[in-house]
Enzyme design. Structure first.
Site, PDB file in Angstrom:
ATOM      1  N   ASP A   1      13.491  49.321  33.300  1.00  0.00           N
ATOM      2  CA  ASP A   1      12.158  48.885  33.705  1.00  0.00           C
ATOM      3  C   ASP A   1      11.166  48.972  32.549  1.00  0.00           C
ATOM      4  O   ASP A   1      10.402  48.033  32.287  1.00  0.00           O
ATOM      5  CB  ASP A   1      11.651  49.750  34.874  1.00  0.00           C
ATOM      6  CG  ASP A   1      12.426  49.530  36.152  1.00  0.00           C
ATOM      7  OD1 ASP A   1      13.104  48.489  36.276  1.00  0.00           O
ATOM      8  OD2 ASP A   1      12.361  50.408  37.043  1.00  0.00           O
TER       9      ASP A   1
ATOM     10  N   GLU B   1      17.879  52.811  35.503  1.00  0.00           N
ATOM     11  CA  GLU B   1      16.767  52.098  36.135  1.00  0.00           C
ATOM     12  C   GLU B   1      15.466  52.326  35.380  1.00  0.00           C
ATOM     13  O   GLU B   1      14.725  51.383  35.074  1.00  0.00           O
ATOM     14  CB  GLU B   1      16.614  52.551  37.590  1.00  0.00           C
ATOM     15  CG  GLU B   1      15.541  51.793  38.350  1.00  0.00           C
ATOM     16  CD  GLU B   1      15.838  50.312  38.352  1.00  0.00           C
ATOM     17  OE1 GLU B   1      15.080  49.566  37.700  1.00  0.00           O
ATOM     18  OE2 GLU B   1      16.826  49.898  38.974  1.00  0.00           O
TER      19      GLU B   1
ATOM     20  N   SER C   1      16.956  44.527  39.668  1.00  0.00           N
ATOM     21  CA  SER C   1      16.108  45.534  39.030  1.00  0.00           C
ATOM     22  C   SER C   1      15.480  45.020  37.743  1.00  0.00           C
ATOM     23  O   SER C   1      14.415  45.486  37.345  1.00  0.00           O
ATOM     24  CB  SER C   1      16.923  46.781  38.689  1.00  0.00           C
ATOM     25  OG  SER C   1      16.967  47.660  39.767  1.00  0.00           O
TER      26      SER C   1
END
Length: 523
Positions: free
Chosen positions: A256, A252, A453
């Site tokens: 990002d 994650e 995400s």
């Protein structure tokens, strides 16, 4: 001493959880106490005008906001007096964030808030938990609006999916072979306006894992985009701690940073690391919103959980934080979840993910994107089928229908439509299918990742580009986008379980994916 129940503080045990023993009375913990803010009505009036698309009210600086809407010193004094009476230490105070962090033992907090804390086992491990409501002394009634952190169960999950390899990726019938894109290729396909994000700060909220600068440098060098400035901020003792597990929270964090950094390589990217608890999540968000040093204009959040897993006090406090962000011109992009219309809840009902369901968040759903070298050839709702991932979306059970969604309908499986009686999710979408996913580098491994995400940082990077070119923060986008749907590419095919795509807004992909050439002029 007279006690009152703290509204919205009721907690239920996790499904299948088992109480092991009372919590160690000597165990030390920190608890975030959320105190009412000054001039709430004035803030609500300002935000209501923004929600109606009225920008003539102007945006507040962080300094102006702190001056007008911080906590009243007398209220802070009452919380300090309460803490001292129970042997609790004030570890941190932030008036604009309206947060007082108290430190003490299980025994002290149990007495202070009339709760029983236990060690509880669940499928993911153990946590310190409580059930029922929190009690406050009568003199704090109306002053304290939330008490978070007594229960430290994991509050959220990251909404990313690593593309399976080998036979593991034969999970659905495909009309096309798997492909992958770099974030810059996706930005080009959607026609993002040019820009590097210079002068902008983008905040990323993370609740675990970490990044390695060497991986970031290798990734950005490979894309030939230059390396953005990336820094970490510790919240509630959370830190940048890579686990080395590609499938863990590092996936994650790196996803990002790499998506945003590819799109706005000249931006300042600040990662706020907090614990994965309701208190840690809220504190990370409010720290980013009120960061007067870095001053992010966009916040990307790719963590969340079903509304049913949150207390009402926590959702209300987070929603209040997003309203503060709106007043200051900060756009909050939030992934809508990867488990379709159920949001992963096995009770047979539909659920939406929070914090994407806050009316003051830009909820980001997912598509499956096919393209040739120059243009998109096909785009439908992301749905991997049984036991796979799908774009999160549906109708909130908690938040009322915002004005800009009035009259919208959700199309159900089979073609019937129902009027929105509560907030509809998501608002927008972008490529999220792992089979058409993003080429990234995680813990030294090149891999392909999808999930909503990826969509929240994609939109965050887009908005940072627009902010740079216009010289004005886009801020709270939802009212403008709903009034100018031509700024989005409508997705009209596919489903996420119980909801289907349709002309206009739908509960799978919202208004659609970015129409880059039109979007800047619409906001």
């Amino acid at each position: 001493m007279a006690k009152v129940t703290l509204k919205g503080s009721e907690r239920a045990a996790l499904q299948g959880a088992q109480v092991l023993a009372p919590a160690d009375p000597k165990e030390r913990l920190e608890v975030s106490v959320i105190v009412r803010r000054c001039a709430r009505t004035a803030l609500q009036t300002r935000v209501a005008k923004l929600a109606a698309g009225n920008r003539s009210v102007g945006l507040m600086s962080r300094e102006e906001f702190a001056k007008e809407h911080s906590v009243d010193p007398s209220d802070l004094g009452k919380v300090r007096k309460f803490a001292a009476a129970h042997g609790l230490i004030v570890a941190q105070e932030h008036a604009a964030r309206r947060t007082v962090v108290l430190s003490g033992t299980v025994e002290q907090f149990s007495n202070a808030f009339s709760v029983q804390l236990h060690r509880i086992a669940h499928s993911g491990g153990t946590y310190r938990g409580r059930t029922g409501a929190i009690q406050l002394p009568a003199e704090l009634d109306g002053i304290v609006e939330a008490v978070m952190g007594l229960d430290n169960r994991p509050q959220a999950i990251p909404h990313f999916r690593v593309r399976p390899t080998g036979n593991g990726n034969k999970k659905r019938a495909r009309s096309a072979p798997p492909v992958s894109f770099t974030p810059t290729q996706v930005a080009s396909l959607y026609g993002f306006p040019s820009g590097t994000g210079e002068g902008q700060c983008v905040a990323i909220i993370e609740l675990g894992g970490g990044y390695r600068p060497a991986d970031l440098n290798a990734y950005f060098t490979g894309l030939n985009v230059g390396s953005p400035k990336v820094s970490a901020v510790s919240v509630d003792h959370g830190n940048n701690v890579p686990t080395g597990d590609v499938n863990g929270p590092d996936g994650e964090v790196m996803l990002d940073i790499e998506v945003i950094g590819s799109i706005v390589p000249a931006a300042n990217i600040v990662v706020y690391f907090g614990p994965n608890t309701d208190a840690g999540f809220l504190d990370a968000v409010t720290t980013a919103i009120h960061d007067a040093t870095n001053k992010p204009s966009v916040i990307s959040i790719s963590w969340g959980g079903p509304e049913s897993a949150w207390t009402a006090q926590a959702m209300t406090a987070m929603d209040d934080a997003f309203q503060a962000a709106a007043a200051m011109g900060i756009t909050v992009c939030v992934a809508s979840g990867d488990s379709g219309s159920t949001d992963g809840v096995s009770d047979g009902n539909d659920h939406v993910d929070f914090p994407a369901s806050s009316p003051y968040a830009l909820g980001c759903g997912g598509t499956s994107l096919q393209a040739n070298q120059a243009a998109i050839t096909s785009e439908v709702v992301w749905n991997d089928g049984t036991n796979g991932g799908a774009s999160g979306g549906g109708i909130s059970s908690f938040f009322p229908t915002p004005g800009w969604q009035m009259g919208k309908k959700a199309t159900q499986r089979g073609g019937a439509s129902i009027a929105l009686t509560k907030r509809g999710v998501p608002d927008v979408a972008g490529d999220a299918d792992p089979e058409t996913g993003y080429s990234v580098r995680i813990d030294g491994t090149d891999t392909v990742i999808g999930g909503t995400s990826a969509v929240a940082p994609l939109w965050a990077g887009l908005i940072a580009r627009i902010n740079q070119t216009t010289g004005t923060p886009a801020g709270f986008l939802n009212p403008m986008l709903y009034s100018k749907p031509q700024a989005l590419r409508d997705i009209v095919s596919g489903s996420n379980g119980d909801f289907e795509a349709a002309n206009g807004w739908d509960a799978c992909t919202g208004l659609g994916t970015p129409n880059g050439p039109v979007l800047p002029g619409a906001i």
